[in-house]
Design a protein around this motif. Structure first.
Motif, PDB file in Angstrom:
ATOM      1  N   ALA A  18     -15.433 -67.122 -52.252  1.00  0.00           N
ATOM      2  CA  ALA A  18     -16.527 -66.832 -53.176  1.00  0.00           C
ATOM      3  C   ALA A  18     -17.849 -67.409 -52.675  1.00  0.00           C
ATOM      4  O   ALA A  18     -18.915 -66.888 -52.963  1.00  0.00           O
ATOM      5  CB  ALA A  18     -16.207 -67.377 -54.563  1.00  0.00           C
ATOM      6  N   TYR A  19     -17.767 -68.502 -51.911  1.00  0.00           N
ATOM      7  CA  TYR A  19     -18.992 -69.087 -51.371  1.00  0.00           C
ATOM      8  C   TYR A  19     -19.378 -68.474 -50.021  1.00  0.00           C
ATOM      9  O   TYR A  19     -20.539 -68.241 -49.725  1.00  0.00           O
ATOM     10  CB  TYR A  19     -18.833 -70.605 -51.222  1.00  0.00           C
ATOM     11  N   ALA A  34     -21.985 -64.349 -45.753  1.00  0.00           N
ATOM     12  CA  ALA A  34     -21.588 -63.423 -44.693  1.00  0.00           C
ATOM     13  C   ALA A  34     -22.276 -62.067 -44.896  1.00  0.00           C
ATOM     14  O   ALA A  34     -22.822 -61.486 -43.948  1.00  0.00           O
ATOM     15  CB  ALA A  34     -20.069 -63.260 -44.693  1.00  0.00           C
ATOM     16  N   VAL A  35     -22.288 -61.587 -46.131  1.00  0.00           N
ATOM     17  CA  VAL A  35     -22.936 -60.299 -46.424  1.00  0.00           C
ATOM     18  C   VAL A  35     -24.424 -60.376 -46.087  1.00  0.00           C
ATOM     19  O   VAL A  35     -24.985 -59.482 -45.460  1.00  0.00           O
ATOM     20  CB  VAL A  35     -22.743 -59.920 -47.916  1.00  0.00           C
ATOM     21  N   PHE A  36     -25.050 -61.507 -46.480  1.00  0.00           N
ATOM     22  CA  PHE A  36     -26.473 -61.692 -46.194  1.00  0.00           C
ATOM     23  C   PHE A  36     -26.751 -61.641 -44.689  1.00  0.00           C
ATOM     24  O   PHE A  36     -27.694 -60.993 -44.241  1.00  0.00           O
ATOM     25  CB  PHE A  36     -26.955 -63.021 -46.775  1.00  0.00           C
TER      26      PHE A  36
END
Lengths: 158, 177
Positions: free
Chosen positions: B5-6, B11-13
């Motif tokens: 969740a963190y 990673a997406v960013f």
């Protein structure tokens, strides 16, 4: 009351009748209104390669005008709408289509957003499922050692 | 689960940032030509008045490696490019054919008399038909055409000393072999 509304109704109807004129000059317009209508429709789907985010129907660029004239020329010569589109795509590539075609190289474009949405839904669902399946555990019983300390503390307090 | 969740948003960013970074470096003016390795369009262009009697036809371009240069008397960047074309002409390495695009042929001819004439053959294209057949987006543009009359390369913008030395000349040598 009704009387007072009338000017507003007329005004709104008047606005509805206005359509954007585009960049088509009067000397480009075909005599045949049906052909002209088709030419406008085709032009709206073709990107101006000079100004890029405008269609050739909107653009004042010289090249857009050249392309508008060629679109009309092909229509007058008897081409179908698809043939006219192909004519331009053959020379400038899919890039000129404001609406990207549906084919293997553009699957990511078409399916990407749906795939992302599904992934997000899946993530949210599995997150809440996981929480529901594991309810908060009741605290474990005290060990003998802890109970002895607790008793001692309580006794001291008295 | 907790750790993901963190890490996941970060990673997406990072992935999205990389795409944006790449996007910033791309030139939206650079549109890859779909005509590479395709035969040159059918040409039958009339000559400029007073220059020659032939104009430019498809057959004129075939037979040897050549350059096809799109120009016009209205084109400012063409004036800047012109000395380079004259220089190439002088080397005699490759014939240059011109297409006088969206121009009054008389003005095109006058422009060549004033600035010098580096061309073998020149055809007038006042209504843009030839230019659009070549998928031209602006002037100047230059096409490298091989012996068989296939377009092998398209250069958008003026030919500079650097582009001639590093890109066009090696390609012409390779194709002429």
């Amino acid at each position: 009351m009704r009387r007072a509304l009338l000017p507003f109704v007329l005004m709104i109807l008047g606005l509805a009748a206005v359509t954007p004129a585009g960049a088509v000059n009067p000397d480009e317009v075909l005599d045949d209104p049906v052909l002209e209508e088709r030419a406008r429709d085709i032009s709206k789907g073709l990107r101006c390669v000079v100004c890029q985010n405008q269609s050739i129907d909107d653009s004042d660029a010289d090249l857009a005008r050249d392309l508008r004239l060629i679109v009309r020329e092909r229509l007058v010569a008897g081409d179908s709408d698809a043939q006219v589109m192909d004519f331009v795509v053959d020379r400038y590539g899919d890039y000129v289509l404001l609406k990207p075609p549906f084919k293997a190289t553009t699957y990511v474009l078409w399916f990407g957003p749906i795939a992302l949405l599904l992934a997000a839904v899946f993530a949210v669902v599995s997150f809440y499922r996981g929480r529901a399946a594991a309810p908060a555990k009741a605290p474990a019983d005290l060990t003998d050692e802890e109970r002895r300390r607790l008793d001692k503390l309580l006794k001291d307090d008295r | 689960m907790g750790r993901i969740a963190y890490i996941l948003p970060v990673a997406v960013f990072v992935v999205v940032s990389l795409f944006f970074l790449r996007g910033l470096q791309l030139d939206p003016k650079h549109i890859p030509s779909v005509l590479i390795d395709k035969p040159i369009p059918e040409l039958n262009l009339p000559p400029l008045p007073g220059r020659d009697e032939v104009g430019l036809r498809t057959a004129d371009i075939k037979g040897q490696v050549s350059l096809v240069n799109i120009f016009g008397s209205w084109c400012v960047a063409c004036v800047a490019e012109h000395p380079m074309l004259l220089k190439i002409r002088k080397t005699g390495i490759v014939p240059i054919h011109g297409i006088d695009w969206r121009d009054d042929p008389a003005k095109g001819a006058a422009w060549l008399r004033k600035n010098g004439d580096p061309y073998d053959r020149v055809g007038a294209d006042p209504d843009s038909h030839a230019a659009i057949d070549f998928g031209v987006t602006g002037a100047p543009e230059t096409f490298v055409v091989d012996r068989e009359g296939h377009i092998r390369y398209k250069h958008v913008g003026p030919i500079t000393e650097e582009i001639w030395e590093d890109t066009l000349l090696p390609m012409i040598k390779e194709l002429s072999r």
